[in-house]
Design an enzyme around this catalytic site. Structure first.
Site, short mmCIF file in Angstrom:
data_model
loop_
_atom_site.label_atom_id
_atom_site.label_comp_id
_atom_site.label_asym_id
_atom_site.label_seq_id
_atom_site.Cartn_x
_atom_site.Cartn_y
_atom_site.Cartn_z
N GLY A 1 -4.86 -8.70 2.41
CA GLY A 1 -5.66 -8.38 3.60
C GLY A 1 -7.13 -8.67 3.38
N THR A 2 -7.67 -8.19 2.26
CA THR A 2 -9.10 -8.37 1.97
C THR A 2 -9.42 -9.84 1.73
OG1 THR A 2 -9.15 -6.16 1.03
CG2 THR A 2 -10.96 -7.60 0.45
N ARG B 1 18.09 15.03 -5.88
CA ARG B 1 16.69 15.35 -5.66
C ARG B 1 15.90 14.07 -5.46
NH1 ARG B 1 18.75 19.64 -5.26
NH2 ARG B 1 18.26 21.57 -6.39
N ASP C 1 0.92 -4.05 -5.91
CA ASP C 1 2.19 -4.58 -5.39
C ASP C 1 2.59 -5.91 -6.04
OD1 ASP C 1 1.88 -2.43 -3.68
OD2 ASP C 1 1.13 -3.63 -2.01
N GLU D 1 9.47 1.48 -1.59
CA GLU D 1 9.17 2.03 -0.26
C GLU D 1 9.58 1.10 0.88
OE1 GLU D 1 4.92 2.70 -0.05
OE2 GLU D 1 4.47 0.58 -0.29
N ARG E 1 -1.61 4.56 -8.19
CA ARG E 1 -2.89 3.87 -7.99
C ARG E 1 -4.04 4.55 -8.71
NH1 ARG E 1 -2.98 2.48 -1.83
NH2 ARG E 1 -5.00 3.49 -1.98
O1 F6P Z 1 -0.94 -2.21 -1.18
C1 F6P Z 1 -1.07 -1.15 -2.09
C2 F6P Z 1 -0.41 0.08 -1.56
O2 F6P Z 1 -0.54 1.10 -2.53
C3 F6P Z 1 1.04 -0.09 -1.13
O3 F6P Z 1 1.92 -0.13 -2.24
C4 F6P Z 1 1.21 1.09 -0.22
O4 F6P Z 1 2.19 0.84 0.78
C5 F6P Z 1 -0.13 1.21 0.45
O5 F6P Z 1 -1.07 0.55 -0.40
C6 F6P Z 1 -0.60 2.64 0.68
O6 F6P Z 1 -1.85 2.59 1.26
P1 F6P Z 1 -2.73 3.86 1.68
O7 F6P Z 1 -3.93 3.81 0.76
O8 F6P Z 1 -3.13 3.59 3.08
O9 F6P Z 1 -1.92 5.09 1.51
#
Ligand code: F6P
Length: 361
Positions: free
Chosen positions: A117-118, A278, A140, A235, A287
């Site tokens: 995106g950036t 669970r 990712d 996800e 992150r």
């Molecule tokens: O693109 C990186 C990421 O951590 C994805 O894996 C995840 O879907 C998204 O960003 C989550 O973003 P946010 O910071 O909006 O929760």
């Protein structure tokens, strides 16, 4: 010629952003250049312009530090992607305002650190004449142009550690534990952590799954005397014919927030396999924190190469890892081309050879 460059971090954060800033600041300073860092992501380029001088002293402790000392944002006036990755054109006025400020500050080049995106925004700025150089960032690992983005190794490390921990508790209680990991529309984190962390089932967006297959793997393990199972779910994974699972309503001008597939899979397993199940959603732990050794190295060579690209006036390029080299590739040829897991690739083959199920049999 100007001896001042700029750097900005955009989109979601990830481990290693500060290590890139450090490598840029240090190698620029070795050339006798000043570096300014824009605050709060690309918004920092707009009025009131917000930046800070990144002198040699400001580099202290950055190699290990998580997040970004400059701040970042994946919302606001610079959003180039929305929904499930639809490209948007940034308003001409916004692009022009950013360009004007780059000119007023007399920047020889602007390093933009971000994911798809950036970097899409970086390309739009380059097209109106901003001397841009890109650095690919994302946990990712989904950019086609580079074999590896920084942040990925750190995220995989975090997910593998989670699986190690879940392993002991799942085994003690004879439970199925589902771990949901990030990755957006690519299954790299799930695949790598799933293999490295001894997962039994890995569900990724590239291989649609069915619940019968997942449950038969659990039953097969039970028949072998293994009464616990670790399921790793990306996800962006979805059941055959199903939709992406998102958390909360779609906000306008934002990318869809994926999440919730883990709980759904856990619920179905509990119902169909009659096993106590669970779910653990790893979320932003992937992150946070500092970068791994591998990411520190990658960030360092990326940052140094980005400064080199500015020196060579190779604007409109981003750095990329093409082992054994770090090269420059055109941003225009890099963005919009997602690197997803090849369903018949070596890594999936290796996993299947170990008996790991992708829920597709
Ligand atoms: O693109 C990186 C990421 O951590 C994805 O894996 C995840 O879907 C998204 O960003 C989550 O973003 P946010 O910071 O909006 O929760």
């Amino acid at each position: 010629m100007s001896t001042r460059i700029g750097i900005v971090t955009g989109g979601g954060d990830c481990p290693g952003l500060n290590a890139v800033i450090r490598a840029v600041g240090k190698s620029a300073s070795k050339r006798g250049w000043d570096t300014v860092g824009f605050i709060g992501g690309l918004e920092g380029l707009l009025e009131p312009v917000q930046f800070r001088l990144l002198d040699y002293k400001a580099m202290d402790g950055l190699l290990l530090r998580g997040g970004t000392i400059l701040g970042t944002s994946n919302k606001g006036r610079f959003v180039a992607k929305s929904g499930h990755g639809e490209v948007q054109k940034i308003s001409e006025d916004i692009l022009a305002a950013a360009k004007k400020n780059v000119e007023i500050l007399g920047l020889r080049g602007l390093i933009i650190v971000g994911g798809d995106g950036t970097l899409t925004i970086a390309q739009q700025l380059f097209e109106i004449g901003v001397p841009v150089v890109g650095v690919p960032k994302t946990i990712d690992n989904d950019l086609e142009a580079t074999v590896m983005t920084f942040g990925f190794d750190s995220a995989v490390d975090c997910a593998t550690d989670a699986l190690d921990r879940l392993h002991t508790t799942a085994e003690s209680h004879n439970r199925v534990i589902v771990l949901e990991v990030m990755g957006r529309y690519a299954g790299w984190i799930a695949l790598h952590a799933g293999i490295a962390g001894g997962g039994d089932v890995i569900l990724i967006p590239e291989i649609p799954f069915n619940y019968e297959s997942v449950c038969s793997k659990i039953a097969e393990r039970g028949a072998q005397g293994k009464h616990f199972t670790l399921v790793v779910v990306a996800e962006g994974a979805r059941a055959k014919g199903g939709d992406f699972v998102t958390s909360g309503p779609q906000e306008s001008n934002r990318e869809a927030r994926l999440g919730g597939i883990g709980a759904m899979v856990a619920g179905e397993i509990q119902k169909r396999a009659h096993k106590e199940t669970r779910v653990c959603v790893l979320g932003h732990l992937q992150r946070g924190g500092g970068p791994t050794t591998f990411d520190r190295l990658l960030c360092t060579v990326f940052g140094v190469k980005a400064v080199q690209l500015i020196a060579d006036e190779q604007f409109g390029y981003m750095v990329a890892s093409r082992p054994p080299e770090i090269v420059g590739v055109k941003i225009s040829e890099a963005v919009g081309r997602l690197r997803t897991v090849p369903p018949n690739g070596e890594m999936v083959h290796a996993a299947r050879s170990l008996g790991i199920s992708f829920g597709d049999s």
